[in-house]
Design a protein around this motif. Structure first.
Motif, PDB file in Angstrom:
ATOM      1  N   THR A  92     -26.890-110.649  33.681  1.00 25.44           N
ATOM      2  CA  THR A  92     -25.772-111.286  33.143  1.00 25.44           C
ATOM      3  C   THR A  92     -24.792-110.449  34.179  1.00 25.44           C
ATOM      4  O   THR A  92     -23.553-110.576  34.056  1.00 25.44           O
ATOM      5  CB  THR A  92     -25.209-110.774  31.820  1.00 25.44           C
ATOM      6  OG1 THR A  92     -25.714-109.406  31.900  1.00 25.44           O
ATOM      7  CG2 THR A  92     -26.323-111.307  30.909  1.00 25.44           C
ATOM      8  N   SER A 134     -31.382-109.173  29.607  1.00 31.29           N
ATOM      9  CA  SER A 134     -30.174-108.603  29.517  1.00 31.29           C
ATOM     10  C   SER A 134     -30.453-107.738  28.340  1.00 31.29           C
ATOM     11  O   SER A 134     -31.641-107.858  27.773  1.00 31.29           O
ATOM     12  CB  SER A 134     -29.121-109.718  29.062  1.00 31.29           C
ATOM     13  OG  SER A 134     -28.200-109.238  28.125  1.00 31.29           O
ATOM     14  N   ARG A 135     -29.479-106.961  27.726  1.00 35.81           N
ATOM     15  CA  ARG A 135     -29.644-106.131  26.613  1.00 35.81           C
ATOM     16  C   ARG A 135     -29.406-106.653  25.328  1.00 35.81           C
ATOM     17  O   ARG A 135     -29.738-106.409  24.426  1.00 35.81           O
ATOM     18  CB  ARG A 135     -29.113-104.700  26.639  1.00 35.81           C
ATOM     19  CG  ARG A 135     -29.538-103.764  27.658  1.00 35.81           C
ATOM     20  CD  ARG A 135     -28.594-102.596  27.990  1.00 35.81           C
ATOM     21  NE  ARG A 135     -27.504-103.281  28.468  1.00 35.81           N
ATOM     22  CZ  ARG A 135     -26.245-102.469  28.720  1.00 35.81           C
ATOM     23  NH1 ARG A 135     -26.082-101.375  28.424  1.00 35.81           N
ATOM     24  NH2 ARG A 135     -25.359-103.086  29.120  1.00 35.81           N
ATOM     25  N   ARG A 165     -25.792-112.871  25.558  1.00 35.43           N
ATOM     26  CA  ARG A 165     -24.923-112.844  26.979  1.00 35.43           C
ATOM     27  C   ARG A 165     -25.338-113.967  27.954  1.00 35.43           C
ATOM     28  O   ARG A 165     -24.816-114.035  29.025  1.00 35.43           O
ATOM     29  CB  ARG A 165     -24.953-111.375  27.558  1.00 35.43           C
ATOM     30  CG  ARG A 165     -24.034-110.737  26.862  1.00 35.43           C
ATOM     31  CD  ARG A 165     -24.025-109.243  27.719  1.00 35.43           C
ATOM     32  NE  ARG A 165     -23.004-108.447  27.323  1.00 35.43           N
ATOM     33  CZ  ARG A 165     -23.346-106.828  27.239  1.00 35.43           C
ATOM     34  NH1 ARG A 165     -24.409-106.555  27.854  1.00 35.43           N
ATOM     35  NH2 ARG A 165     -22.433-106.336  26.734  1.00 35.43           N
ATOM     36  N   GLN A 218     -27.813 -94.402  44.829  1.00 39.87           N
ATOM     37  CA  GLN A 218     -28.620 -95.656  45.563  1.00 39.87           C
ATOM     38  C   GLN A 218     -29.678 -95.281  46.317  1.00 39.87           C
ATOM     39  O   GLN A 218     -30.687 -95.842  46.443  1.00 39.87           O
ATOM     40  CB  GLN A 218     -27.683 -96.535  46.007  1.00 39.87           C
ATOM     41  CG  GLN A 218     -26.474 -97.242  44.879  1.00 39.87           C
ATOM     42  CD  GLN A 218     -25.420 -97.929  45.536  1.00 39.87           C
ATOM     43  OE1 GLN A 218     -24.947 -97.694  46.584  1.00 39.87           O
ATOM     44  NE2 GLN A 218     -25.206 -99.092  45.123  1.00 39.87           N
TER      45      GLN A 218
HETATM   46  N1  LIG Z   1     -20.296-104.426  42.042  1.00 43.07           N
HETATM   47  C1  LIG Z   1     -20.277-104.230  43.538  1.00 43.07           C
HETATM   48  O1  LIG Z   1     -19.464-104.476  44.081  1.00 43.07           O
HETATM   49  C2  LIG Z   1     -21.665-104.022  43.998  1.00 43.07           C
HETATM   50  C3  LIG Z   1     -21.783-104.219  45.485  1.00 43.07           C
HETATM   51  C4  LIG Z   1     -22.865-103.668  46.122  1.00 43.07           C
HETATM   52  C5  LIG Z   1     -23.959-103.193  45.266  1.00 43.07           C
HETATM   53  N2  LIG Z   1     -23.788-103.024  43.750  1.00 43.07           N
HETATM   54  C6  LIG Z   1     -25.253-102.580  43.238  1.00 43.07           C
HETATM   55  O2  LIG Z   1     -25.558-103.680  42.266  1.00 43.07           O
HETATM   56  C7  LIG Z   1     -25.872-103.332  41.098  1.00 43.07           C
HETATM   57  C8  LIG Z   1     -25.257-104.058  40.130  1.00 43.07           C
HETATM   58  O3  LIG Z   1     -23.859-103.934  40.294  1.00 43.07           O
HETATM   59  P1  LIG Z   1     -22.988-104.971  39.578  1.00 43.07           P
HETATM   60  O4  LIG Z   1     -21.614-104.324  39.580  1.00 43.07           O
HETATM   61  O5  LIG Z   1     -23.134-106.127  39.945  1.00 43.07           O
HETATM   62  O6  LIG Z   1     -23.112-104.727  37.834  1.00 43.07           O
HETATM   63  P2  LIG Z   1     -22.954-105.325  36.938  1.00 43.07           P
HETATM   64  O7  LIG Z   1     -22.226-106.861  37.161  1.00 43.07           O
HETATM   65  O8  LIG Z   1     -22.153-104.597  35.974  1.00 43.07           O
HETATM   66  O9  LIG Z   1     -24.277-105.766  36.057  1.00 43.07           O
HETATM   67  C9  LIG Z   1     -25.074-104.809  35.595  1.00 43.07           C
HETATM   68  C10 LIG Z   1     -26.226-105.521  34.704  1.00 43.07           C
HETATM   69  O10 LIG Z   1     -27.112-104.610  34.445  1.00 43.07           O
HETATM   70  C11 LIG Z   1     -27.560-104.708  33.138  1.00 43.07           C
HETATM   71  N3  LIG Z   1     -27.934-103.455  32.310  1.00 43.07           N
HETATM   72  C12 LIG Z   1     -26.980-102.401  32.278  1.00 43.07           C
HETATM   73  N4  LIG Z   1     -27.332-101.519  31.624  1.00 43.07           N
HETATM   74  C13 LIG Z   1     -28.616-101.855  31.410  1.00 43.07           C
HETATM   75  C14 LIG Z   1     -29.904-101.208  30.830  1.00 43.07           C
HETATM   76  N5  LIG Z   1     -29.769-100.045  30.305  1.00 43.07           N
HETATM   77  N6  LIG Z   1     -31.037-101.751  30.582  1.00 43.07           N
HETATM   78  C15 LIG Z   1     -31.203-103.046  31.283  1.00 43.07           C
HETATM   79  N7  LIG Z   1     -30.161-103.665  32.001  1.00 43.07           N
HETATM   80  C16 LIG Z   1     -28.984-103.326  31.928  1.00 43.07           C
HETATM   81  C17 LIG Z   1     -26.386-105.598  32.620  1.00 43.07           C
HETATM   82  O11 LIG Z   1     -26.937-106.469  31.506  1.00 43.07           O
HETATM   83  P3  LIG Z   1     -26.561-106.583  30.014  1.00 43.07           P
HETATM   84  O12 LIG Z   1     -25.223-105.822  29.956  1.00 43.07           O
HETATM   85  O13 LIG Z   1     -26.027-108.167  29.725  1.00 43.07           O
HETATM   86  O14 LIG Z   1     -27.530-105.900  29.309  1.00 43.07           O
HETATM   87  C18 LIG Z   1     -25.761-106.351  33.802  1.00 43.07           C
HETATM   88  O15 LIG Z   1     -26.553-107.441  33.940  1.00 43.07           O
HETATM   89  C19 LIG Z   1     -25.675-101.590  41.083  1.00 43.07           C
HETATM   90  O16 LIG Z   1     -27.000-101.025  41.308  1.00 43.07           O
HETATM   91  C20 LIG Z   1     -24.532-101.677  42.294  1.00 43.07           C
HETATM   92  O17 LIG Z   1     -24.935-100.221  42.934  1.00 43.07           O
HETATM   93  C21 LIG Z   1     -22.638-103.592  43.291  1.00 43.07           C
END
Ligand SMILES: NC(=O)c1ccc[n+]([C@@H]2O[C@H](COP(=O)([O-])OP(=O)(O)OC[C@H]3O[C@@H](n4cnc5c(N)ncnc54)[C@H](OP(=O)(O)O)[C@@H]3O)[C@@H](O)[C@H]2O)c1
Length: 293
Positions: free
Chosen positions: A11, A33-34, A38, A115
Protein backbone atom coordinates in the motif's frame (compact mmCIF):
# COMPACT_ATOMS: atom_id res chain seq x y z
CA UNK A 1 6.30 -23.04 -13.58
CA UNK A 2 5.10 -19.56 -12.65
CA UNK A 3 6.92 -18.07 -9.66
CA UNK A 4 4.77 -17.38 -6.61
CA UNK A 5 5.43 -13.74 -5.75
CA UNK A 6 4.61 -11.79 -2.58
CA UNK A 7 4.89 -7.99 -2.31
CA UNK A 8 5.05 -6.45 1.18
CA UNK A 9 4.51 -2.72 1.69
CA UNK A 10 1.98 -3.06 -1.12
CA UNK A 11 0.00 0.00 0.00
CA UNK A 12 3.10 2.22 0.15
CA UNK A 13 4.52 4.74 -2.30
CA UNK A 14 6.52 2.33 -4.43
CA UNK A 15 4.77 -0.91 -3.45
CA UNK A 16 1.42 0.33 -4.76
CA UNK A 17 3.04 1.24 -8.11
CA UNK A 18 4.70 -2.17 -8.28
CA UNK A 19 1.37 -3.84 -7.64
CA UNK A 20 -0.22 -1.84 -10.49
CA UNK A 21 2.48 -2.99 -12.92
CA UNK A 22 2.21 -6.64 -11.85
CA UNK A 23 -1.59 -6.49 -12.18
CA UNK A 24 -1.25 -4.97 -15.69
CA UNK A 25 1.15 -7.79 -16.59
CA UNK A 26 -1.35 -10.37 -15.34
CA UNK A 27 0.98 -11.53 -12.57
CA UNK A 28 -0.98 -12.85 -9.63
CA UNK A 29 1.18 -11.61 -6.74
CA UNK A 30 0.04 -11.70 -3.11
CA UNK A 31 -0.11 -8.14 -1.74
CA UNK A 32 0.63 -7.59 1.95
CA UNK A 33 -0.74 -4.89 4.22
CA UNK A 34 -1.62 -4.73 7.90
CA UNK A 35 -5.15 -3.96 6.85
CA UNK A 36 -6.87 -5.58 3.89
CA UNK A 37 -9.20 -2.61 3.27
CA UNK A 38 -6.20 -0.56 2.18
CA UNK A 39 -5.44 -2.83 -0.75
CA UNK A 40 -7.00 -2.18 -4.16
CA UNK A 41 -9.97 -4.32 -5.14
CA UNK A 42 -9.20 -7.39 -7.20
CA UNK A 43 -5.73 -8.13 -5.80
CA UNK A 44 -4.96 -11.19 -3.72
CA UNK A 45 -4.36 -9.59 -0.33
CA UNK A 46 -2.91 -10.84 2.91
CA UNK A 47 -2.90 -9.25 6.34
CA UNK A 48 0.61 -9.81 7.63
CA UNK A 49 2.46 -7.69 10.20
CA UNK A 50 6.26 -7.97 10.20
CA UNK A 51 6.13 -8.40 13.97
CA UNK A 52 4.41 -11.81 13.76
CA UNK A 53 7.14 -14.34 13.01
CA UNK A 54 4.74 -17.30 13.18
CA UNK A 55 2.34 -15.83 10.61
CA UNK A 56 5.27 -14.79 8.42
CA UNK A 57 6.58 -18.35 8.31
CA UNK A 58 3.15 -19.75 7.49
CA UNK A 59 2.57 -17.23 4.72
CA UNK A 60 6.03 -17.51 3.18
CA UNK A 61 5.69 -21.29 2.71
CA UNK A 62 3.69 -20.50 -0.41
CA UNK A 63 6.13 -17.93 -1.79
CA UNK A 64 9.10 -18.33 -4.16
CA UNK A 65 10.05 -14.68 -4.57
CA UNK A 66 9.53 -12.00 -1.95
CA UNK A 67 9.57 -8.28 -2.74
CA UNK A 68 10.41 -6.98 0.72
CA UNK A 69 9.40 -3.37 1.26
CA UNK A 70 9.31 -2.22 4.87
CA UNK A 71 8.74 1.18 6.43
CA UNK A 72 11.61 3.32 7.63
CA UNK A 73 11.06 3.03 11.39
CA UNK A 74 12.69 2.36 14.70
CA UNK A 75 11.83 -1.36 14.50
CA UNK A 76 13.27 -1.74 11.02
CA UNK A 77 16.04 -4.14 12.07
CA UNK A 78 13.75 -6.33 14.15
CA UNK A 79 11.24 -6.45 11.25
CA UNK A 80 14.01 -7.34 8.78
CA UNK A 81 15.31 -10.03 11.12
CA UNK A 82 11.81 -11.58 11.38
CA UNK A 83 11.18 -11.49 7.65
CA UNK A 84 14.60 -12.82 6.65
CA UNK A 85 14.54 -15.63 9.24
CA UNK A 86 11.00 -16.58 8.19
CA UNK A 87 12.01 -16.51 4.50
CA UNK A 88 14.90 -18.88 5.20
CA UNK A 89 12.79 -21.20 7.32
CA UNK A 90 10.01 -21.31 4.73
CA UNK A 91 12.16 -21.99 1.69
CA UNK A 92 11.75 -18.63 -0.10
CA UNK A 93 14.11 -18.70 -3.06
CA UNK A 94 14.78 -15.04 -3.69
CA UNK A 95 14.33 -11.73 -1.83
CA UNK A 96 14.17 -8.37 -3.61
CA UNK A 97 14.72 -5.77 -0.91
CA UNK A 98 14.05 -2.05 -1.14
CA UNK A 99 16.62 0.00 0.71
CA UNK A 100 17.83 3.56 0.09
CA UNK A 101 20.65 5.44 -1.64
CA UNK A 102 23.77 5.64 0.52
CA UNK A 103 22.67 2.77 2.78
CA UNK A 104 25.69 1.64 4.77
CA UNK A 105 26.29 0.35 8.30
CA UNK A 106 28.96 3.05 8.64
CA UNK A 107 26.98 5.99 7.25
CA UNK A 108 27.07 9.08 9.49
CA UNK A 109 23.31 9.43 8.87
CA UNK A 110 20.85 7.45 10.98
CA UNK A 111 18.35 6.58 8.23
CA UNK A 112 21.09 5.38 5.86
CA UNK A 113 22.80 3.45 8.65
CA UNK A 114 19.69 1.50 9.63
CA UNK A 115 18.98 0.69 5.98
CA UNK A 116 22.61 -0.45 5.60
CA UNK A 117 22.33 -2.69 8.67
CA UNK A 118 19.10 -4.25 7.33
CA UNK A 119 20.72 -4.80 3.92
CA UNK A 120 23.71 -6.46 5.53
CA UNK A 121 21.41 -8.85 7.35
CA UNK A 122 20.02 -10.03 4.02
CA UNK A 123 23.46 -10.15 2.37
CA UNK A 124 24.71 -12.44 5.14
CA UNK A 125 21.58 -14.61 5.31
CA UNK A 126 22.53 -17.12 2.65
CA UNK A 127 19.36 -16.25 0.70
CA UNK A 128 19.53 -15.21 -2.93
CA UNK A 129 18.78 -11.51 -3.12
CA UNK A 130 18.87 -8.23 -5.00
CA UNK A 131 18.87 -4.84 -3.26
CA UNK A 132 17.40 -1.66 -4.72
CA UNK A 133 18.76 1.61 -3.35
CA UNK A 134 16.53 4.38 -4.65
CA UNK A 135 17.00 8.00 -3.66
CA UNK A 136 14.15 10.03 -2.12
CA UNK A 137 10.95 9.60 -4.14
CA UNK A 138 9.51 12.61 -5.99
CA UNK A 139 6.19 11.43 -4.55
CA UNK A 140 7.33 12.70 -1.10
CA UNK A 141 6.23 16.14 -2.28
CA UNK A 142 2.71 14.71 -2.63
CA UNK A 143 2.71 12.69 0.56
CA UNK A 144 5.04 14.04 3.26
CA UNK A 145 5.09 17.68 2.10
CA UNK A 146 1.54 17.82 0.80
CA UNK A 147 0.08 19.77 3.71
CA UNK A 148 2.88 22.36 3.71
CA UNK A 149 2.53 22.81 -0.03
CA UNK A 150 -1.23 23.18 0.26
CA UNK A 151 -0.51 26.07 2.61
CA UNK A 152 1.99 27.56 0.19
CA UNK A 153 5.35 27.31 1.96
CA UNK A 154 7.66 24.37 2.53
CA UNK A 155 9.94 25.05 5.50
CA UNK A 156 12.84 22.59 5.84
CA UNK A 157 16.30 22.74 7.42
CA UNK A 158 17.93 21.51 4.21
CA UNK A 159 19.57 24.77 3.13
CA UNK A 160 20.36 24.79 -0.58
CA UNK A 161 21.10 21.04 -0.55
CA UNK A 162 20.24 19.13 -3.71
CA UNK A 163 18.54 15.74 -4.10
CA UNK A 164 18.49 13.50 -7.17
CA UNK A 165 14.80 12.67 -6.54
CA UNK A 166 13.59 9.56 -8.34
CA UNK A 167 10.04 8.79 -9.47
CA UNK A 168 8.68 5.81 -7.48
CA UNK A 169 7.03 4.60 -10.71
CA UNK A 170 10.49 4.12 -12.27
CA UNK A 171 11.69 2.19 -9.23
CA UNK A 172 8.56 0.02 -9.45
CA UNK A 173 9.37 -0.71 -13.11
CA UNK A 174 12.85 -1.85 -12.13
CA UNK A 175 11.39 -4.03 -9.36
CA UNK A 176 8.82 -5.59 -11.71
CA UNK A 177 11.51 -6.43 -14.26
CA UNK A 178 13.62 -8.13 -11.58
CA UNK A 179 10.63 -10.13 -10.32
CA UNK A 180 10.14 -11.38 -13.89
CA UNK A 181 13.52 -13.16 -13.86
CA UNK A 182 15.13 -12.73 -10.44
CA UNK A 183 17.98 -15.22 -10.93
CA UNK A 184 19.66 -12.80 -13.35
CA UNK A 185 20.09 -10.26 -10.57
CA UNK A 186 21.34 -12.39 -7.69
CA UNK A 187 23.66 -10.44 -5.32
CA UNK A 188 23.20 -7.23 -7.32
CA UNK A 189 22.69 -3.83 -5.69
CA UNK A 190 21.21 -1.10 -7.88
CA UNK A 191 21.48 2.59 -6.99
CA UNK A 192 18.53 4.38 -8.52
CA UNK A 193 18.26 8.17 -8.87
CA UNK A 194 16.58 10.70 -11.07
CA UNK A 195 18.34 12.27 -14.06
CA UNK A 196 19.50 15.36 -12.14
CA UNK A 197 19.73 16.75 -8.64
CA UNK A 198 17.38 19.59 -7.71
CA UNK A 199 17.39 22.00 -4.81
CA UNK A 200 14.12 22.28 -2.91
CA UNK A 201 13.70 25.79 -4.30
CA UNK A 202 13.90 24.41 -7.86
CA UNK A 203 11.60 21.48 -7.10
CA UNK A 204 8.97 23.66 -5.43
CA UNK A 205 9.16 26.20 -8.23
CA UNK A 206 8.46 23.41 -10.77
CA UNK A 207 5.52 22.17 -8.70
CA UNK A 208 4.25 25.79 -8.56
CA UNK A 209 4.54 26.10 -12.33
CA UNK A 210 2.70 22.88 -13.14
CA UNK A 211 0.02 23.26 -10.48
CA UNK A 212 -0.45 26.97 -11.17
CA UNK A 213 -0.05 27.85 -7.50
CA UNK A 214 2.08 30.32 -5.62
CA UNK A 215 4.51 28.16 -3.66
CA UNK A 216 7.88 28.69 -2.01
CA UNK A 217 10.62 26.81 -0.24
CA UNK A 218 12.05 28.53 2.82
CA UNK A 219 15.22 27.07 4.35
CA UNK A 220 15.19 27.23 8.15
CA UNK A 221 17.69 26.53 10.92
CA UNK A 222 17.99 23.09 12.50
CA UNK A 223 16.40 24.50 15.65
CA UNK A 224 13.33 25.79 13.78
CA UNK A 225 13.16 22.58 11.70
CA UNK A 226 13.18 20.47 14.86
CA UNK A 227 10.36 22.53 16.35
CA UNK A 228 8.25 22.10 13.20
CA UNK A 229 8.94 18.37 13.07
CA UNK A 230 7.97 17.85 16.68
CA UNK A 231 4.58 19.43 16.04
CA UNK A 232 3.62 16.51 13.77
CA UNK A 233 5.87 13.67 14.87
CA UNK A 234 5.77 12.21 18.37
CA UNK A 235 8.24 9.38 17.85
CA UNK A 236 11.65 10.64 18.97
CA UNK A 237 13.52 8.09 16.84
CA UNK A 238 11.67 9.27 13.71
CA UNK A 239 12.43 12.90 14.61
CA UNK A 240 16.14 12.05 14.81
CA UNK A 241 16.01 10.03 11.57
CA UNK A 242 14.37 12.92 9.71
CA UNK A 243 16.79 15.45 11.17
CA UNK A 244 19.62 13.23 9.95
CA UNK A 245 18.01 13.18 6.49
CA UNK A 246 17.98 16.98 6.55
CA UNK A 247 21.69 17.05 7.45
CA UNK A 248 22.44 14.49 4.72
CA UNK A 249 20.63 16.66 2.18
CA UNK A 250 22.44 19.82 3.27
CA UNK A 251 25.79 18.09 3.00
CA UNK A 252 25.14 16.79 -0.52
CA UNK A 253 24.90 13.11 0.49
CA UNK A 254 21.65 12.59 -1.48
CA UNK A 255 22.73 14.64 -4.51
CA UNK A 256 24.68 12.02 -6.52
CA UNK A 257 23.15 11.09 -9.87
CA UNK A 258 23.66 7.50 -11.01
CA UNK A 259 23.11 5.88 -14.38
CA UNK A 260 21.62 2.75 -12.74
CA UNK A 261 18.03 3.39 -13.81
CA UNK A 262 18.79 4.32 -17.42
CA UNK A 263 21.10 1.35 -17.83
CA UNK A 264 18.57 -1.03 -16.34
CA UNK A 265 15.44 0.21 -18.15
CA UNK A 266 17.14 1.32 -21.37
CA UNK A 267 15.53 4.76 -21.15
CA UNK A 268 16.07 7.97 -19.18
CA UNK A 269 14.44 8.22 -15.74
CA UNK A 270 11.23 10.26 -15.57
CA UNK A 271 12.12 13.92 -15.05
CA UNK A 272 10.77 16.05 -12.21
CA UNK A 273 8.83 17.97 -14.87
CA UNK A 274 7.08 14.76 -15.99
CA UNK A 275 6.27 13.93 -12.39
CA UNK A 276 4.79 17.42 -11.84
CA UNK A 277 2.76 17.28 -15.05
CA UNK A 278 1.39 13.81 -14.22
CA UNK A 279 0.60 14.66 -10.59
CA UNK A 280 -0.59 18.25 -10.87
CA UNK A 281 -4.09 17.35 -9.68
CA UNK A 282 -2.51 16.33 -6.38
CA UNK A 283 -1.84 19.96 -5.46
CA UNK A 284 -5.11 21.32 -6.71
CA UNK A 285 -7.47 20.15 -4.01
CA UNK A 286 -8.93 22.72 -1.61
CA UNK A 287 -7.51 25.72 -3.41
CA UNK A 288 -8.14 29.22 -2.09
CA UNK A 289 -8.75 31.74 -4.90
CA UNK A 290 -6.02 34.07 -3.64
CA UNK A 291 -3.44 31.27 -3.95
CA UNK A 292 -3.88 31.15 -7.71
CA UNK A 293 -1.14 32.77 -9.72
N1 LIG B 1 9.83 7.40 0.69
C1 LIG B 1 10.97 7.56 0.04
O1 LIG B 1 11.26 8.62 -0.53
C2 LIG B 1 11.95 6.43 -0.05
C3 LIG B 1 13.03 6.57 -0.91
C4 LIG B 1 13.96 5.55 -0.98
C5 LIG B 1 13.80 4.41 -0.23
N2 LIG B 1 12.73 4.30 0.60
C6 LIG B 1 12.59 3.08 1.40
O2 LIG B 1 11.44 2.41 0.98
C7 LIG B 1 10.83 1.78 2.10
C8 LIG B 1 9.38 2.15 2.11
O3 LIG B 1 9.30 3.53 2.31
P1 LIG B 1 8.03 4.35 1.84
O4 LIG B 1 8.24 5.76 2.21
O5 LIG B 1 7.75 4.00 0.41
O6 LIG B 1 6.98 3.75 2.83
P2 LIG B 1 5.44 3.85 2.81
O7 LIG B 1 4.94 4.43 1.55
O8 LIG B 1 5.08 4.51 4.10
O9 LIG B 1 5.04 2.32 2.89
C9 LIG B 1 5.32 1.54 3.99
C10 LIG B 1 4.62 0.21 3.77
O10 LIG B 1 4.98 -0.66 4.82
C11 LIG B 1 3.79 -1.29 5.32
N3 LIG B 1 4.00 -1.52 6.75
C12 LIG B 1 4.22 -0.57 7.69
N4 LIG B 1 4.40 -1.14 8.91
C13 LIG B 1 4.26 -2.48 8.71
C14 LIG B 1 4.32 -3.61 9.58
N5 LIG B 1 4.58 -3.47 10.88
N6 LIG B 1 4.11 -4.84 9.05
C15 LIG B 1 3.85 -4.99 7.74
N7 LIG B 1 3.78 -3.97 6.85
C16 LIG B 1 3.99 -2.72 7.34
C17 LIG B 1 2.68 -0.31 5.05
O11 LIG B 1 1.49 -1.05 4.85
P3 LIG B 1 0.15 -0.87 5.70
O12 LIG B 1 0.25 0.48 6.38
O13 LIG B 1 -0.93 -0.92 4.66
O14 LIG B 1 0.16 -2.00 6.63
C18 LIG B 1 3.10 0.32 3.74
O15 LIG B 1 2.63 -0.41 2.64
C19 LIG B 1 11.59 2.21 3.34
O16 LIG B 1 12.42 1.19 3.74
C20 LIG B 1 12.37 3.39 2.87
O17 LIG B 1 13.59 3.50 3.54
C21 LIG B 1 11.79 5.28 0.69
Amino acid sequence: MELRIMVTGATGTMGSELLKILTRQGIDAVAVSRSLERLPAGVRGMQLPFENRYLLEQALRNVDVLAFIQPLCEDMLKQAENVIAAARASGVQFVLKVSGLGASPVSPYLFQRIQGDADEMLQESGLRYCILRPNIYMQCFLKIHHEALMQGILYLPQGEGRTSFVDARDVAEVAAKILGDPWLYNKKTLELTGERALSNAEAVSLIAHYSQRRLAYVPVTDEAGLKLLKKNEENEWMVQALMSLHRATRSGAVAPVTSGLAQFLGREPRSFETFCADMKQGWMLPLAQENLL
